[in-house]
Design an enzyme around this catalytic site. Structure first.
Site, PDB file in Angstrom:
ATOM      1  N   GLU A 107     -25.531 -17.283  56.120  1.00 34.97           N
ATOM      2  CA  GLU A 107     -25.931 -18.944  56.737  1.00 34.97           C
ATOM      3  C   GLU A 107     -26.904 -18.758  57.843  1.00 34.97           C
ATOM      4  OE1 GLU A 107     -22.622 -17.413  56.373  1.00 34.97           O
ATOM      5  OE2 GLU A 107     -21.634 -18.701  54.791  1.00 34.97           O
ATOM      6  N   PHE A 169      -6.456 -21.908  57.389  1.00 36.45           N
ATOM      7  CA  PHE A 169      -7.246 -20.946  56.828  1.00 36.45           C
ATOM      8  C   PHE A 169      -8.757 -21.479  56.915  1.00 36.45           C
ATOM      9  CE2 PHE A 169      -9.696 -18.931  53.298  1.00 36.45           C
ATOM     10  CZ  PHE A 169      -9.719 -17.726  53.789  1.00 36.45           C
ATOM     11  N   GLN A 170      -9.593 -20.780  57.743  1.00 28.05           N
ATOM     12  CA  GLN A 170     -11.290 -20.895  57.984  1.00 28.05           C
ATOM     13  C   GLN A 170     -11.306 -22.187  58.829  1.00 28.05           C
ATOM     14  OE1 GLN A 170     -13.275 -20.400  54.164  1.00 28.05           O
ATOM     15  NE2 GLN A 170     -13.417 -18.337  54.758  1.00 28.05           N
ATOM     16  N   LYS A 219     -12.759 -31.578  54.167  1.00 23.29           N
ATOM     17  CA  LYS A 219     -12.702 -31.724  52.421  1.00 23.29           C
ATOM     18  C   LYS A 219     -12.018 -32.848  51.793  1.00 23.29           C
ATOM     19  CE  LYS A 219     -11.773 -28.423  48.828  1.00 23.29           C
ATOM     20  NZ  LYS A 219     -11.046 -27.102  48.506  1.00 23.29           N
ATOM     21  N   MET A 537     -39.233  -3.262  72.341  1.00 20.53           N
ATOM     22  CA  MET A 537     -39.364  -3.950  73.824  1.00 20.53           C
ATOM     23  C   MET A 537     -38.413  -3.500  74.819  1.00 20.53           C
ATOM     24  SD  MET A 537     -41.265  -6.101  75.227  1.00 20.53           S
ATOM     25  CE  MET A 537     -42.061  -7.502  74.747  1.00 20.53           C
TER      26      MET A 537
HETATM   27  C1  LIG Z   1     -30.199 -11.162  68.405  1.00 26.24           C
HETATM   28  C2  LIG Z   1     -30.903 -10.290  69.507  1.00 26.24           C
HETATM   29  N1  LIG Z   1     -30.506  -9.266  69.870  1.00 26.24           N
HETATM   30  C3  LIG Z   1     -30.928  -8.713  71.045  1.00 26.24           C
HETATM   31  C4  LIG Z   1     -32.070  -9.172  71.538  1.00 26.24           C
HETATM   32  C5  LIG Z   1     -32.901  -8.121  72.703  1.00 26.24           C
HETATM   33  N2  LIG Z   1     -33.880  -7.732  72.335  1.00 26.24           N
HETATM   34  C6  LIG Z   1     -35.201  -8.232  72.540  1.00 26.24           C
HETATM   35  S1  LIG Z   1     -36.596  -7.340  71.837  1.00 26.24           S
HETATM   36  C7  LIG Z   1     -35.650  -6.350  71.196  1.00 26.24           C
HETATM   37  C8  LIG Z   1     -36.150  -5.190  70.511  1.00 26.24           C
HETATM   38  C9  LIG Z   1     -36.680  -5.358  69.317  1.00 26.24           C
HETATM   39  O1  LIG Z   1     -36.798  -4.513  68.385  1.00 26.24           O
HETATM   40  P1  LIG Z   1     -37.849  -4.322  66.904  1.00 26.24           P
HETATM   41  O2  LIG Z   1     -37.400  -5.481  66.303  1.00 26.24           O
HETATM   42  O3  LIG Z   1     -37.919  -3.255  66.668  1.00 26.24           O
HETATM   43  O4  LIG Z   1     -39.376  -4.914  67.770  1.00 26.24           O
HETATM   44  P2  LIG Z   1     -40.304  -4.130  68.676  1.00 26.24           P
HETATM   45  O5  LIG Z   1     -40.103  -4.470  69.982  1.00 26.24           O
HETATM   46  O6  LIG Z   1     -40.323  -2.643  68.416  1.00 26.24           O
HETATM   47  O7  LIG Z   1     -41.472  -4.711  68.296  1.00 26.24           O
HETATM   48  C10 LIG Z   1     -34.172  -6.444  71.450  1.00 26.24           C
HETATM   49  C11 LIG Z   1     -33.148  -5.523  71.271  1.00 26.24           C
HETATM   50  C12 LIG Z   1     -32.666 -10.361  70.820  1.00 26.24           C
HETATM   51  N3  LIG Z   1     -33.798 -10.690  71.386  1.00 26.24           N
HETATM   52  N4  LIG Z   1     -32.083 -10.840  69.896  1.00 26.24           N
END
Ligand SMILES: Cc1ncc(C[n+]2csc(CCOP(=O)(O)OP(=O)(O)O)c2C)c(N)n1
Length: 633
Positions: A107, A169-170, A219, A537
């Site tokens: 979803e 449920f749900q 529902k 990042m």
């Molecule tokens: C759902 C979610 N979980 C955690 C984060 C924290 N976060 C921001 S950037 C990042 C790393 C992203 O890694 P990747 O997709 O490999 O991209 P890159 O930075 O290596 O280009 C994380 C864990 C987030 N923004 N969203």
């Protein structure tokens, strides 16, 4: 009674266009067990006044049929969803509907697809899911859409109304959970209300500051019989967005513009929401004022225009960031002074007077007090502003700003974006090089969707956006896993346009399974994974601020095997490890149009995004690429 606690909670950051607290009149339902849901302040309706004129006879429909018919009446052409017990009655009439249904694998995918669709078309995205876990799975896209002001209508199934409050449920308190991440939501307790609620939902999602809304349908309500009608309009006395800016304020803004020597237009995502790109161009060209486009506004002003300074903010370019810092006037158009743009607020643009235009009055003064606040639709206000400047003498009345523009040019020459791609054997593939090749070998109006992380920032920095609605990303919430489903939604909305998703390996692993949806539905999106084997990042922050202590960020370059994974999902999978193979792979991907394509680009994991303004610091402390000089300052 444990469900009651959150009922009274107000939105932590009320947006004044419409909040649940400020606008209880449309909240549905009465007398639920234990006060389980918000009380209905609207008196029971006499629906006779709402029937479409001319329909002498009433048509009997089930609530479910009425819901689908109402969506058809709203012009919905596609919805993204996945069925389940509570929404089963609503899925049945979908078979006979003109609306295309895209069956997702999760979803969250449905929600992001609806967002991607809305981003590129400007029309509301529609998602439909069942109760409980399905509803909670769509909370992330709702919050994402709320932060980025994306019009979206989500329909959720709910357990039978007689079971509500019994922990059936749900069962989950969907309207309660989503209250703070929707512009408004409804729990339908009478099938007779369905057409009215659907009309209100689309009206609220798409007017004023756009945003997501949710309709929760028990529902038994979808199985109830009702007399079909289609309301001629909506009747929401508490909801009247102000679209026309105050003439006196607009005059005052034009006066300030004519006085300023170092002005900058600070264009935000609201420009795109208001379809105001042309008005913005006219205003910038008339006054000669340079424009920065935030992450949400990329494409709102052409990157190749001489007045364009590009993106400001934490990873904005030096000139855009510093121009805002040194400005004597910031003309903020549909921008919200996000902390990623301002850096430390107390040090942000210290000498600048502020003109702030926004459709949402709650934005004005939320972060920085404006000298000239203007509530209104960005397009209309900017058009009026153009007239007001013309009335003062137009271009000829603008002061000499040569010193300012010379300074801007100097910064641009001194601090361009920088990276070095080696073509020697063993030279690591640079993500920026991949992006430049993608940019230069795709159509001008190619739609680019990104995930969240380093790859997102590089894409925004290195792409040249010359057309509005070609950049789709999760700016406010920063949702990893956004790119693949949002790209699918974008391609559904714009089937004739090329759609590339640029994703990180971490992001890709979150929602990649939606490529099964894309393959099954023949939605040929293309995905470039910038696979640096890390949550890049986060790794960058650990490198810069945690003494290279890389805690839990390593992902591995080949687990999973992205090519095999892509193939298993019905896509074409390609792998690129060397710079000379980048272009042939892109050309091959561009030539495939009958299924999705995934390219696993193995990129240099040590590459960092520059410039950078560290969180919590002032924009004056911008760190540029170390190649630009000592210490990178
Ligand atoms: C759902 C979610 N979980 C955690 C984060 C924290 N976060 C921001 S950037 C990042 C790393 C992203 O890694 P990747 O997709 O490999 O991209 P890159 O930075 O290596 O280009 C994380 C864990 C987030 N923004 N969203």
């Amino acid at each position: 009674m444990r469900h009651c606690a959150h009922r009274a909670r107000h939105h932590p950051h009320p947006r004044s266009h419409l909040t649940h607290a400020a606008f209880p009149a449309a909240c549905v339902t009465t007398s639920q067990p234990g006060g389980r849901f918000r009380s209905r302040l609207r008196p029971p309706r006499d629906h006779s006044d709402q029937r479409t004129q001319g329909s002498a006879e009433t048509m009997k429909l089930t609530g479910a049929q009425a819901l689908i018919k109402s969506l058809e009446m709203e012009g919905v052409e596609v919805m993204f969803g996945l069925p389940g017990g509570a929404i089963l009655p609503v899925y049945d009439p979908i078979i006979d509907s003109t609306i295309r249904h895209v069956l997702v694998r999760h979803e969250q995918g449905a929600g992001h697809m609806a967002e991607g669709y809305a981003h590129v078309t400007g029309r509301p995205g529609v998602a439909i899911v069942t109760s409980g876990p399905a509803a909670t799975n769509i909370v992330t896209p709702l919050c994402d859409a709320y932060m980025d002001s994306i019009p979206m209508v989500v329909v959720t199934g709910q357990v039978p109304s007689t079971n509500i409050g019994s922990d059936a449920f749900q069962e989950c308190d969907t309207t309660g959970i989503t209250m703070s991440v929707t512009k408004h939501n409804w729990l339908v307790m009478d099938a007779q209300d369905i057409p009215r609620i659907v009309r209100e939902a689309f009206h609220i999602a798409t007017t004023g500051r756009p945003g997501p809304v949710l309709i929760d349908v028990p529902k038994d309500v979808s199985m109830q019989t009702m007399d079909w009608y289609w309301p001629e309009g909506v009747d929401l006395p508490g909801y009247k967005p102000t679209t026309i800016g105050h003439p006196r304020m607009i005059k005052e803004a034009a006066r300030l513009v004519g006085e300023s020597r170092r002005p900058v237009i600070y264009a935000g995502g609201g420009i795109l929401k208001a379809r105001a790109a042309e008005a913005l161009k006219a205003f910038a060209e008339l006054t000669g004022i340079p424009v920065v486009t935030t992450l949400m506004a990329r494409g709102a002003f052409p990157d190749r225009h001489p007045l364009c300074l590009g993106m400001p903010g934490m990873h904005g370019n030096y000139t855009a960031v510093t121009a805002m810092q040194r400005a004597d006037l910031l003309i903020a158009l549909g921008s919200r002074f996000d902390d990623r743009v301002t850096g430390k607020v107390s040090g942000f643009a210290p000498d600048a007077r502020i003109i702030h235009v926004d459709i949402d009055p709650a934005e004005l003064g939320k972060v920085r007090r404006p000298d000239v606040p203007i509530v209104g639709d960005c397009r209309r206000v900017v058009e009026e502003l153009v007239k007001a400047v013309e009335a003062l003498g137009g271009a000829a009345s603008q002061p000499d700003r040569t010193e300012w523009t010379t300074q801007l040019r100097q910064w641009q020459e001194q601090y361009p974006l920088h990276y070095e791609q080696s073509f020697d054997e063993g030279g690591a593939l640079k993500p920026q090089y991949v992006l430049e090749q993608l940019r230069d070998n795709t159509p001008d109006d190619c739609i680019v969707v990104s995930g969240v992380g380093q790859h997102q920032m590089w894409t925004s920095q290195y792409w040249k956006f010359d057309h509005p609605y070609t950049w789709v990303n999760s700016g406010g919430l920063g949702t990893m896993g956004f790119a693949v489903p949002a790209a699918i939604g974008a391609k559904v909305g714009m089937p004739d346009r090329m759609v590339w998703a640029v994703d990180g390996d971490g992001c890709f692993q979150m929602t990649a399974q939606e490529l099964v949806t894309a393959a099954a539905e023949r939605i040929p999106v293309k995905v470039a994974i910038l696979n640096n084997a890390y949550l890049g990042m986060v790794r960058q922050w650990q490198e810069m601020f945690y003494e290279e202590r890389y805690s839990e960020v390593y992902l591995s370059p080949d687990l999973p095997d992205y090519v095999k994974w892509a193939e298993a999902m019905g896509c074409v999978g390609l792998r690129v490890e060397h710079p000379e193979d980048v272009l042939p792979a892109i050309e091959k991907a561009n030539s495939i149009d009958d299924r999705p394509v995934v390219i696993d680009f193995r990129t240099d994991s040590s590459e960092k995004v520059y410039p950078m303004v560290a969180a919590g610091t002032s924009n004056d402390e911008i760190i540029v690429d170390p190649a630009h000089g000592e210490g990178g300052r």
